[in-house]
Enzyme design. Structure first.
Site, PDB file in Angstrom:
ATOM      1  N   ASP A 276      -1.663 -42.520  51.510  1.00 38.01           N
ATOM      2  CA  ASP A 276      -1.254 -41.565  50.505  1.00 38.01           C
ATOM      3  C   ASP A 276      -2.160 -41.797  49.282  1.00 38.01           C
ATOM      4  OD1 ASP A 276       2.018 -40.226  49.645  1.00 38.01           O
ATOM      5  OD2 ASP A 276       0.001 -39.659  48.979  1.00 38.01           O
TER       6      ASP A 276
HETATM    7  C1  GLC Z   1       1.094 -37.222  46.861  1.00 40.48           C
HETATM    8  C2  GLC Z   1       2.205 -37.223  47.875  1.00 40.48           C
HETATM    9  C3  GLC Z   1       1.786 -36.775  49.234  1.00 40.48           C
HETATM   10  C4  GLC Z   1       0.698 -35.720  49.098  1.00 40.48           C
HETATM   11  C5  GLC Z   1      -0.523 -36.405  48.529  1.00 40.48           C
HETATM   12  C6  GLC Z   1      -1.680 -35.422  48.297  1.00 40.48           C
HETATM   13  O1  GLC Z   1       1.172 -38.376  46.072  1.00 40.48           O
HETATM   14  O2  GLC Z   1       2.946 -38.413  48.048  1.00 40.48           O
HETATM   15  O3  GLC Z   1       2.952 -36.275  49.901  1.00 40.48           O
HETATM   16  O4  GLC Z   1       0.408 -35.159  50.349  1.00 40.48           O
HETATM   17  O5  GLC Z   1      -0.242 -37.079  47.316  1.00 40.48           O
HETATM   18  O6  GLC Z   1      -1.342 -34.511  47.298  1.00 40.48           O
END
Ligand code: GLC
Length: 742
Positions: A276
């Site tokens: 993430d």
């Molecule tokens: C965010 C979220 C994740 C998302 C990613 C990209 O922090 O936790 O669900 O897909 O970053 O935006």
């Protein structure tokens, strides 16, 4: 030649050709990897957020140190960056462009929690397919959805993005969304790679606070939090995303047991595991890595293929390989997964958006599908015969409340590319579709959900006093749920409850429609409303959908995918709880306890003195404008062996005067087991349409192999003994029948 033999031969041929194609792809990957420098390999593992067609980004692409880009959504910019990758980098490896297309790109569907309330996987698949068509038309070929985290804590803002508290419902809806996003062939230009997130246990964040620690025993992890991930892995989801949380002290981005033992070795899954945002680097903050190099080592060893905006891999891996601290084979494995995804997406053959002028947004079919989803996502919780609204008894209608005309907030969280100007609000829909039949009076009163302007309430009350019925649209602004937007108090924000009290004093019938991102505590609001619809945030077409429901052109069919607590102190509260040694009985509520009562006079069983032992509304609950009767459950046998199956049947009758949909739910309980099991668990459901007066016999196949659970020795098995079966309208209704597993 018999048809069967012909089918077998054709199936065999297709399997052979499929494996030949896979072998061919693997050979291409091997050949490509053999040509790549270590820098270029690590470059594939580097995911950056877009910054337009900047010289800086083009230089990095040209140097081969970018593998994928998220948050770039302009087709021409995407094509320009892709051109640099394909034509100006040394090996011409195409980029993947990604985006959070969670519940729509331009045409917005209900938040996933609302889609789960439809209990209609076909609708969820259709919504994902439309999202894929719209997003891919600008060059997005990877979405970070579906979120298949099970959540039993309404304080957690991300429950909005989930499919609720149940592993089975989340699995069914998650698989449907994956099929919708990925289509029949991932290489089709309008297919996009789906992403199972957040792996794993994120929904168990302590106190419902985002990014917080989790403590999940392995048996609970495997019984509750992993099944939906396993289901989408088996369904062919192309990618997974690590969760931010630690599980029992180990952050998912460095969790080798989770990401290798389970995801790769047990499930045999061969897609791309992406971190993430910065989650690899955040292992330093977690306190399990001393520095960025340690984080790189821990994550690559745990099988995380791509580093989303963490810069950990690109900064450290080359040095670590040269120092012998990281085996280059680990890098090769990650690059293999990433290149495989790019081949599967057809990007080597078709890297570009073919027609950047082609706009695929807001097609009428898409808007109609979004409207259907919004309609089926609404859950009728109460109706004192005030709905549907009829011209026979109503002439003028007051449309009030902060969500009555909130085009942006009705879309919900995670709608980066949405355009509120395309939203049709409840007020707009009521005026345009029903304004000719009724006199519509409108006054929001409160301008947004957190508003406390009592003068506005007074204006709304004045309007209510002139009407025959009041439609009060309440709820939460979109910003009050979603990532990092957690609430310790889940009551209605602002002065909405005060507004309802004042509306109630007018003596007019009040219909409350809640457009929210989570279960809210609404005991008083339900009590003060003559009818109550839980509509979640319903997306672009929420307005027309709600209008049709309110005026009877549609009949509510939603069922709760989450438990609605009486008060936040009950949380976590969910239907599939354990019986305990002292299940609640003879409940004496706090205000009924005699003064001076002796300590043991209240019976010593499991309940809260001020809340009792039941929620306000249970999982699976939802009313209709009609009624349904359920016959006693009939079993095809009263026993079976470990490889057997039993049919469970129930005759369901529409006993009212409206044609309507009903969600018939199958629950099962393992009554005695070596580990205490839930009082019941959802094992199947069917959503059917029944005409007024019509009956249908619904049958479910119960396979013994699906009745097991995980044991402390990390094995899954079914145990002999008595099992109870319900076929019911929600998780608290129905009478069980038993069968025995030998
Ligand atoms: C965010 C979220 C994740 C998302 C990613 C990209 O922090 O936790 O669900 O897909 O970053 O935006």
């Amino acid at each position: 030649m018999t048809k069967k033999l012909l089918f077998i031969l054709m199936l065999g041929a297709s399997l052979v050709s499929c494996s030949k194609k896979q072998d061919a792809t693997e050979s291409k990957i091997d050949e490509l990897i053999s040509k790549m420098t270590l820098t270029e390999k690590i470059g594939q593992m580097n995911q950056l957020t877009g910054e337009g067609a900047s010289a800086n980004m083009k230089d990095q692409i040209r140097a081969g140190v970018v593998g994928s880009i998220l948050n770039e959504v302009d087709a021409n910019t995407i094509n320009e960056l892709q051109r640099v990758a394909v034509e100006e980098s040394r090996l011409g490896i195409p980029l993947i462009f990604a985006r959070d297309v969670i519940h729509g790109f331009k045409t917005i569907f209900p938040i996933p929690l609302g889609q789960a309330a439809t209990w209609n996987p076909e609708l969820a698949e259709q919504g994902a397919r439309i999202a894929a068509q719209e997003a891919s038309s600008v060059g997005i070929r990877w979405t970070f959805a579906p979120m298949v985290d099970v959540s039993r804590d309404p304080r957690w803002g991300r429950i909005a993005e989930s499919c609720g508290e149940d592993p089975y419902l989340t699995s069914v809806m998650g698989v449907a969304m994956v099929k919708g996003f990925q289509g029949d062939n991932l290489a089709d230009s309008n297919s996009i790679a789906a992403c199972a997130k957040h792996f794993a246990g994120y929904g168990a964040s302590e106190s419902g606070k985002d990014y917080n620690t989790t403590w999940i025993p392995e048996t609970q992890l495997r019984d509750v939090y992993l099944p939906s991930f396993h289901a989408v892995a088996d369904a062919g989801v192309a990618t997974f995303m690590c969760s931010f949380n630690d599980i029992n002290g180990i952050p998912s981005s460095g969790n080798k047991h989770l990401n290798k033992d389970i995801l790769r070795n047990e499930w045999k899954w061969d897609g791309v595991l992406v971190s993430d945002w910065g989650s690899i680097d955040q292992m330093i903050s977690h306190g399990v890595c001393a520095n960025s190099e340690d984080a790189a080592i821990m994550a690559v060893d745990a099988g995380v293929d791509a580093d989303m905006m963490g810069f950990v891999y690109i900064k450290n891996l080359e040095k670590l390989v040269k120092e012998g601290k990281v085996d280059e084979k680990l890098i090769d494995n990650a690059v293999r997964n990433i290149l495989r995804l790019k081949f599967r997406l057809g990007l080597f053959e078709n890297p570009y958006v073919k027609d950047t002028s082609k706009v695929a947004f807001y097609a009428s079919g898409s808007l109609n599908a979004a409207r259907q989803a919004a309609e089926e996502s609404a859950v009728l919780l109460k109706n004192n015969n005030v709905l549907p609204i009829s011209t026979k008894t109503v002439k003028s209608i007051a449309v009030v409340g902060p969500m009555s005309d909130a085009p942006a907030d009705q879309l919900g969280t995670w709608v980066f590319d949405a355009e509120p100007s395309h939203s049709v609000t409840p007020l707009q829909a009521i005026r345009q579709d029903y304004g000719s039949k009724f006199n519509i009076l409108a006054e929001k009163g409160l301008l947004y959900s957190r508003d406390t302007n009592s003068k506005g309430i007074a204006r709304a009350v004045q309007v209510a006093e002139k009407a025959d019925i009041v439609l009060f649209f309440a709820g939460e602004e979109a910003i009050l749920s979603g990532e990092a937007h957690c609430r310790a108090d889940i009551s209605l924000p602002g002065a909405q409850t005060e507004m309802l009290r004042e509306l109630k004093k007018t003596g007019k019938p009040v219909v409350t429609v809640l457009m929210t991102g989570r279960p809210n505590t609404i005991s008083e609001e339900v009590e003060k409303s003559d009818a109550f619809i839980y509509a979640f945030q319903g997306g672009t077409m929420a307005g027309p959908a709600l209008a049709d429901l309110l005026f009877g052109n549609a009949v509510p069919s939603g069922k709760l995918p989450v438990t609605i607590p009486r008060m936040v102190g009950q949380v976590p509260v969910y239907y599939a709880h354990k019986m305990t040694g002292r299940p609640a009985s003879n409940i004496v509520m706090i205000n009924d306890i005699p003064v001076g009562a002796f300590q043991t006079s209240l019976g010593n069983t499991s309940y809260h003195l001020d809340a009792g032992d039941s929620p306000l509304f249970p999982f699976g609950y939802g009313l209709s404008y009609t009624t349904f009767s359920y016959s006693p459950v009939h079993l095809s046998a009263t026993s079976m062996d470990q490889n057997g199956k039993i049919m469970a049947e129930c005759k369901v009758t529409n006993t009212g005067k409206y044609d309507a949909r009903e969600v018939i739910q199958l629950y099962i309980r393992d009554k005695v087991a070596t580990l205490a099991q839930p009082v019941r668990e959802l094992k199947g459901f069917k959503k059917i349409m029944l005409k007024a007066g019509e009956s249908q016999t619904i049958s479910f196949e119960i396979n013994a192999c699906e009745l097991g659970f995980w044991h402390q020795d990390n094995t899954y098995s079914v145990e002999p003994g008595e099992f109870q079966v319900w076929i019911s309208k929600d998780s608290q209704s129905g009478e069980p029948v038993s069968f025995y597993l030998k």
